[in-house]
Design an enzyme around this catalytic site. Structure first.
Site, PDB file in Angstrom:
ATOM      1  N   CYS A 185       1.165  -1.280  -0.004  1.00  0.00           N
ATOM      2  CA  CYS A 185      -0.157   0.099   0.335  1.00  0.00           C
ATOM      3  C   CYS A 185       0.768   0.983   0.095  1.00  0.00           C
ATOM      4  O   CYS A 185       2.129   1.401   1.005  1.00  0.00           O
ATOM      5  CB  CYS A 185      -0.194  -0.200   1.258  1.00  0.00           C
ATOM      6  SG  CYS A 185      -1.894  -1.945   1.365  1.00  0.00           S
TER       7      CYS A 185
ATOM      8  N   ARG B 268       4.671   1.222  -5.629  1.00  0.00           N
ATOM      9  CA  ARG B 268       5.303  -0.537  -4.819  1.00  0.00           C
ATOM     10  C   ARG B 268       3.607  -0.587  -5.099  1.00  0.00           C
ATOM     11  O   ARG B 268       3.823  -2.302  -3.993  1.00  0.00           O
ATOM     12  CB  ARG B 268       4.493   0.689  -3.755  1.00  0.00           C
ATOM     13  CG  ARG B 268       5.378   1.525  -2.836  1.00  0.00           C
ATOM     14  CD  ARG B 268       5.335   2.595  -1.673  1.00  0.00           C
ATOM     15  NE  ARG B 268       4.252   1.754  -0.764  1.00  0.00           N
ATOM     16  CZ  ARG B 268       5.356   1.844   0.446  1.00  0.00           C
ATOM     17  NH1 ARG B 268       6.800   2.299   0.107  1.00  0.00           N
ATOM     18  NH2 ARG B 268       5.088   0.960   1.521  1.00  0.00           N
TER      19      ARG B 268
ATOM     20  N   TRP C 154      -3.079  -2.430  -1.723  1.00  0.00           N
ATOM     21  CA  TRP C 154      -2.472  -4.165  -2.163  1.00  0.00           C
ATOM     22  C   TRP C 154      -3.162  -4.928  -1.590  1.00  0.00           C
ATOM     23  O   TRP C 154      -2.531  -5.185  -0.482  1.00  0.00           O
ATOM     24  CB  TRP C 154      -1.051  -3.845  -2.277  1.00  0.00           C
ATOM     25  CG  TRP C 154      -0.247  -5.085  -3.177  1.00  0.00           C
ATOM     26  CD1 TRP C 154      -0.380  -4.916  -4.811  1.00  0.00           C
ATOM     27  CD2 TRP C 154      -0.712  -6.250  -2.579  1.00  0.00           C
ATOM     28  NE1 TRP C 154       0.301  -5.940  -4.188  1.00  0.00           N
ATOM     29  CE2 TRP C 154       1.249  -7.639  -3.227  1.00  0.00           C
ATOM     30  CE3 TRP C 154      -0.178  -6.838  -0.807  1.00  0.00           C
ATOM     31  CZ2 TRP C 154       1.243  -8.604  -3.735  1.00  0.00           C
ATOM     32  CZ3 TRP C 154       0.965  -7.914  -1.003  1.00  0.00           C
ATOM     33  CH2 TRP C 154       1.265  -8.799  -2.475  1.00  0.00           C
TER      34      TRP C 154
ATOM     35  N   ASN D 157      -1.347   1.793   6.175  1.00  0.00           N
ATOM     36  CA  ASN D 157      -0.651   0.696   5.623  1.00  0.00           C
ATOM     37  C   ASN D 157       0.368  -0.331   6.304  1.00  0.00           C
ATOM     38  O   ASN D 157       0.381  -0.217   7.531  1.00  0.00           O
ATOM     39  CB  ASN D 157       0.874   1.387   4.445  1.00  0.00           C
ATOM     40  CG  ASN D 157       2.066  -0.094   3.835  1.00  0.00           C
ATOM     41  OD1 ASN D 157       1.349  -0.805   4.013  1.00  0.00           O
ATOM     42  ND2 ASN D 157       3.207   0.846   3.979  1.00  0.00           N
ATOM     43  N   GLY D 158      -0.186  -1.835   6.223  1.00  0.00           N
ATOM     44  CA  GLY D 158       0.455  -3.349   7.086  1.00  0.00           C
ATOM     45  C   GLY D 158      -0.498  -3.477   7.453  1.00  0.00           C
ATOM     46  O   GLY D 158      -1.769  -3.867   6.553  1.00  0.00           O
TER      47      GLY D 158
ATOM     48  N   GLU E 120      19.510 -15.098  -9.797  1.00  0.00           N
ATOM     49  CA  GLU E 120      18.681 -14.033 -10.423  1.00  0.00           C
ATOM     50  C   GLU E 120      18.189 -13.755 -11.110  1.00  0.00           C
ATOM     51  O   GLU E 120      17.036 -13.497 -11.331  1.00  0.00           O
ATOM     52  CB  GLU E 120      20.079 -12.851  -9.850  1.00  0.00           C
ATOM     53  CG  GLU E 120      19.828 -11.256 -10.166  1.00  0.00           C
ATOM     54  CD  GLU E 120      18.878 -10.726 -10.002  1.00  0.00           C
ATOM     55  OE1 GLU E 120      18.164 -11.563  -8.995  1.00  0.00           O
ATOM     56  OE2 GLU E 120      17.579  -9.600 -10.270  1.00  0.00           O
TER      57      GLU E 120
ATOM     58  N   LYS F  72      14.650 -12.117 -12.497  1.00  0.00           N
ATOM     59  CA  LYS F  72      14.340 -11.276 -13.458  1.00  0.00           C
ATOM     60  C   LYS F  72      13.528 -11.644 -14.351  1.00  0.00           C
ATOM     61  O   LYS F  72      12.075 -10.838 -14.769  1.00  0.00           O
ATOM     62  CB  LYS F  72      15.184 -10.806 -14.033  1.00  0.00           C
ATOM     63  CG  LYS F  72      15.817  -9.989 -13.735  1.00  0.00           C
ATOM     64  CD  LYS F  72      15.845  -7.766 -13.411  1.00  0.00           C
ATOM     65  CE  LYS F  72      15.038  -8.513 -11.269  1.00  0.00           C
ATOM     66  NZ  LYS F  72      15.428  -8.956 -10.327  1.00  0.00           N
TER      67      LYS F  72
ATOM     68  N   GLU G   9       9.708 -12.643 -13.375  1.00  0.00           N
ATOM     69  CA  GLU G   9       8.334 -11.435 -12.668  1.00  0.00           C
ATOM     70  C   GLU G   9       8.266 -10.764 -13.446  1.00  0.00           C
ATOM     71  O   GLU G   9       6.579 -10.650 -13.339  1.00  0.00           O
ATOM     72  CB  GLU G   9       9.006 -11.189 -11.196  1.00  0.00           C
ATOM     73  CG  GLU G   9      10.623  -9.985 -11.530  1.00  0.00           C
ATOM     74  CD  GLU G   9      11.302  -9.489 -10.601  1.00  0.00           C
ATOM     75  OE1 GLU G   9      10.087  -8.881  -9.561  1.00  0.00           O
ATOM     76  OE2 GLU G   9      12.274  -9.175 -10.911  1.00  0.00           O
TER      77      GLU G   9
ATOM     78  N   HIS H 241      22.715 -34.009 -12.572  1.00  0.00           N
ATOM     79  CA  HIS H 241      21.982 -34.012 -10.382  1.00  0.00           C
ATOM     80  C   HIS H 241      20.525 -34.405 -11.238  1.00  0.00           C
ATOM     81  O   HIS H 241      19.641 -34.611 -10.204  1.00  0.00           O
ATOM     82  CB  HIS H 241      22.685 -33.773 -10.127  1.00  0.00           C
ATOM     83  CG  HIS H 241      23.610 -34.092  -9.836  1.00  0.00           C
ATOM     84  ND1 HIS H 241      24.588 -35.468  -9.121  1.00  0.00           N
ATOM     85  CD2 HIS H 241      25.162 -32.783  -9.700  1.00  0.00           C
ATOM     86  CE1 HIS H 241      26.023 -34.598  -9.384  1.00  0.00           C
ATOM     87  NE2 HIS H 241      25.974 -33.563  -9.265  1.00  0.00           N
TER      88      HIS H 241
ATOM     89  N   LYS I 232       6.736  -3.500  -4.909  1.00  0.00           N
ATOM     90  CA  LYS I 232       8.231  -3.045  -4.697  1.00  0.00           C
ATOM     91  C   LYS I 232       8.616  -3.555  -3.638  1.00  0.00           C
ATOM     92  O   LYS I 232       9.469  -3.410  -3.006  1.00  0.00           O
ATOM     93  CB  LYS I 232       7.712  -1.621  -5.625  1.00  0.00           C
ATOM     94  CG  LYS I 232       9.684  -0.834  -4.805  1.00  0.00           C
ATOM     95  CD  LYS I 232      10.889  -1.230  -6.268  1.00  0.00           C
ATOM     96  CE  LYS I 232      11.287  -1.182  -6.510  1.00  0.00           C
ATOM     97  NZ  LYS I 232      12.498  -2.305  -6.929  1.00  0.00           N
TER      98      LYS I 232
HETATM   99  C1  F6R Z   1      12.897  -8.857  -7.441  1.00  0.00           C
HETATM  100  C2  F6R Z   1      13.093  -8.328  -6.679  1.00  0.00           C
HETATM  101  C3  F6R Z   1      12.556  -8.557  -5.384  1.00  0.00           C
HETATM  102  C4  F6R Z   1      13.092  -7.830  -4.490  1.00  0.00           C
HETATM  103  C5  F6R Z   1      13.098  -8.270  -3.052  1.00  0.00           C
HETATM  104  C6  F6R Z   1      13.677  -7.784  -1.296  1.00  0.00           C
HETATM  105  O1  F6R Z   1      13.395  -8.219  -8.863  1.00  0.00           O
HETATM  106  O2  F6R Z   1      13.111  -6.629  -6.475  1.00  0.00           O
HETATM  107  O3  F6R Z   1      12.656 -10.521  -5.005  1.00  0.00           O
HETATM  108  O4  F6R Z   1      14.663  -8.248  -3.877  1.00  0.00           O
HETATM  109  O5  F6R Z   1      11.286  -7.990  -3.087  1.00  0.00           O
HETATM  110  O6  F6R Z   1      13.330  -6.057  -1.413  1.00  0.00           O
HETATM  111  P1  F6R Z   1      14.712  -5.043  -1.003  1.00  0.00           P
HETATM  112  O7  F6R Z   1      15.454  -5.305  -1.693  1.00  0.00           O
HETATM  113  O8  F6R Z   1      13.749  -3.573  -0.441  1.00  0.00           O
HETATM  114  O9  F6R Z   1      14.344  -5.610   0.565  1.00  0.00           O
END
Ligand code: F6R
Length: 640
Positions: free
Chosen positions: A2, A29, A75, A101-102, A518, A522, A525, A541, A635
């Site tokens: 949120c 966000r 959210w 928010n929360g 990683e 990318k 997502e 394996h 985010k």
């Molecule tokens: C993926 C991504 C998430 C964040 C994760 C942690 O692209 O952005 O996997 O890395 O939610 O977020 P932070 O870095 O803000 O703790």
């Protein structure tokens, strides 16, 4: 998660429009619905809607004049995506409006408390399925039935809430806003006879750069000309410093790029340059604190967890220091090994990730020392840590972490060198890496990677399907100046059958093993294509069973000690028909596509991940996805 916004000033302004614009700045966000409330000529103005904030018709918001407003982008957590569940939430007489928010973890208990006081008919007062709605009813109860003032009722209600929250409340007829936070982000901005409250600075940076970060369990009484901060439990006044935000509004806008994600990928030469401009004394102090401890841990989530793993590898390789990297949500299990001689280094872009905070609380309880590597000054993790180093990457708006991730790699390399007392060497390495990245990360690279994305999606059978190779020996060819270029021909297509693009696999070893994972995050997502990354050695394996003719596999092959083994793994894949995209400084007959990257030595993970960020971006856009706001993701993940 949120987004929240609150405004109070001494003059009438178009406060609904202002709240709407602020919520647009918080769109990154993630949200599914939104709402605004304002006091207009002594009456409550309210609007709620599902979907895009930016599509709100100005007609409904223009001319809504007042001195205070609150706005919220939701959210969904408790209750579906409906207008009724969107904030603000109100008391029955609609004189009190609340945004939150929360999570109010004890919302059921608060409902029972109200039932006990007011009877079972209380349930009829609730119009939504949210946990938040208990707050306006609870405040109303204390005012109406216990004769408390608005502020006293707010404090009483605040003391009852369990969980994490940032809450802003307005009441008709009262010339101030009340706000409190515990665990969720809330920042205050100070203008000329006006104050702003928000989840993040971009919501009000057009109005002011003077900001203050309230601590956990603090509440604020904010009028047009004054702000009073108090501890929620003791009621004692709290003094907090105002900070001047120095980054530009430009760094929070798209600057001509179609999406934030592409802008943030392409600006990495600059963000990396800023990231490595760390004061030697600060890096050395950070390293000293790490060295003092007996047990060292890195923790993070998602992308940051992969970077935390790199932190572990760099500490081992550069400084011969044993550390352990864990995912934030799994860290509690190791609490039993923590004590005053333990240090936890939290890696986080936002500094607000609930799973990391949870891990840090475990560490704090055991008396362990907390250090942090963050992008957001004043964030919750920053406030918990003894010492924070900052990435200086500027605000990262796109949900997918790109420039913050590479900045994390850069600073982790410097930390490892500081640990080894070889900081000048680390700085030299990184300066030269940034120079090479600047020359390489140009629009042509993006354009060429887009062509590969098109090829994968359009799936021309001739490119993606061919027979088993003749196991042609690996052969180096001189690097090309044009990036990327086709690999030398190895074998011809034998079938016109098509491989529907279901999966993409990524392999890497050593420093590039966490990068392979990683890379998968990318691609998953933003493109919504199934992707998996694993260490090259793990192929045989299990995962190699998944390889069919035409299955795309990305091989990360830097010029380091992993090269030979990676070549063998790539050979194994090719002979099972994989379509190999090589990300490497040198070309090879093993590759169907070659994305040439600069040879960055220890910083090779930065060179390996950037092309995949671009590939993920282009796959997303070509598939019609919004790469800045992928479905189901937010985010800052401020819920467990
Ligand atoms: C993926 C991504 C998430 C964040 C994760 C942690 O692209 O952005 O996997 O890395 O939610 O977020 P932070 O870095 O803000 O703790």
């Amino acid at each position: 998660m949120c987004g929240i916004f609150g405004y109070i000033g001494d003059k009438e302004k178009e406060v609904a429009l202002m709240a709407n614009r602020a919520l647009c700045e918080l769109e990154y966000r993630g949200y599914d619905s939104w709402g605004i409330a304002a006091e207009v000529s002594g009456k409550m103005f309210a609007i709620k809607a599902i979907g895009k904030i930016s599509l709100a018709s100005d007609k409904e918001l223009k001319g809504v004049m007042g001195k205070m407003s609150i706005g919220h982008s939701r959210w969904a957590t408790h209750g579906g995506v409906t207008e009724a569940n969107a904030h603000p939430h109100f008391n029955t007489s609609r004189t009190i409006a609340v945004i939150h928010n929360g999570i109010v973890e004890n919302h059921e208990e608060i409902r029972s408390f109200l039932r006990g006081k007011l009877g079972n008919s209380v349930d009829k007062l609730f119009l939504s399925e949210t946990d938040t709605e208990v707050i306006p009813h609870l405040i109303d109860y204390y005012i109406t039935h216990e004769g408390k003032t608005f502020e006293a009722a707010f404090v009483e209600a605040g003391r009852m809430l369990e969980g994490r929250y940032a809450v802003v409340v307005m009441k008709l007829g009262e010339p101030y806003l009340l706000a409190m936070r515990d665990g969720s982000p809330l920042v205050v901005g100070k203008g000329e006879h006006e104050y702003f409250l928000a989840s993040d600075v971009p919501a009000f940076i057009d109005h002011t750069r003077q900001v203050l970060y309230p601590g956990d369990r603090e509440y604020m009484k904010v009028s047009a000309d004054a702000i009073m901060l108090r501890n929620l439990d003791t009621g004692k006044k709290v003094d907090r410093e105002w900070i001047t935000v120095t980054w530009d509004k430009g760094s929070a806008t798209k600057e001509g790029y179609p999406h934030f994600m592409l802008k943030e990928i392409m600006e990495q030469p600059l963000s990396l340059d800023k990231a490595i401009h760390q004061e030697d004394a600060k890096l050395e102090e950070f390293a000293r604190l790490m060295k003092e401890s007996e047990h060292l841990f890195f923790i993070g989530c998602g992308t940051a967890a992969k970077m935390a793993k790199l932190g572990e590898l760099y500490a081992a390789r550069v400084a011969g220091k044993l550390t352990n990297a864990y995912v934030g949500s799994e860290f509690a299990a190791y609490g039993q090994f923590l004590n005053k001689r333990s240090t936890i280094v939290a890696v986080s872009q936002s500094g607000e990730t609930a799973d990391v905070l949870e891990g840090l609380r475990v560490a704090e309880k055991e008396g362990a020392r907390i250090l942090a590597l963050l992008n957001v000054v004043g964030s919750s993790i920053d406030r918990m840590s003894k010492k924070s180093l900052f990435l200086n990457a500027g605000p990262e708006i796109a949900v997918a972490s790109t420039k913050a991730a590479t900045a994390q790699i850069a600073v982790l390399i410097l930390i490892a060198h500081a640990l080894a007392k070889k900081l000048p060497e680390g700085k030299h390495l990184m300066r030269s890496a940034v120079k090479d990245i600047k020359a390489w990360l140009i629009p042509d690279l993006s354009r060429d990677i887009k062509k590969i994305a098109e090829k994968l999606l359009n799936n021309p059978s001739s490119a993606l399907l061919r027979g088993p190779t003749n196991s042609s020996p690996y052969q180096n060819t001189p690097p090309s100046l044009v990036f990327p270029r086709r690999a030398p021909e190895t074998s011809s297509a034998i079938s016109l059958q098509q491989y529907p693009l279901r999966d993409i696999y990524i392999i890497g070893r050593g420093l590039n093993a966490p990068v392979a994972q990683e890379a998968a995050i990318k691609i998953q997502e933003v493109s919504y294509i199934h992707a998996e990354g694993f260490p090259g050695g793990e192929l045989k394996h299990g995962p190699i069973a998944l390889i069919e003719k035409g299955t795309p596999v990305i091989a990360l092959i830097p010029n380091d000690e992993t090269k030979r083994d990676m070549e063998s793994n790539t050979m194994e894949l090719r002979s099972r028909g994989a379509y190999v995209i090589g990300i490497a400084p040198d070309n090879s007959k093993l590759f169907d596509e070659w994305i040439q990257v600069p040879n960055l030595g220890l910083a090779s993970p930065i060179a390996s991940i950037i092309p995949i960020q671009l590939l993920a971006y282009h796959l997303a856009v070509l598939r019609g996805n919004d790469p800045d706001k992928p479905r189901n993701l937010a985010k800052s993940v401020t819920v467990k």
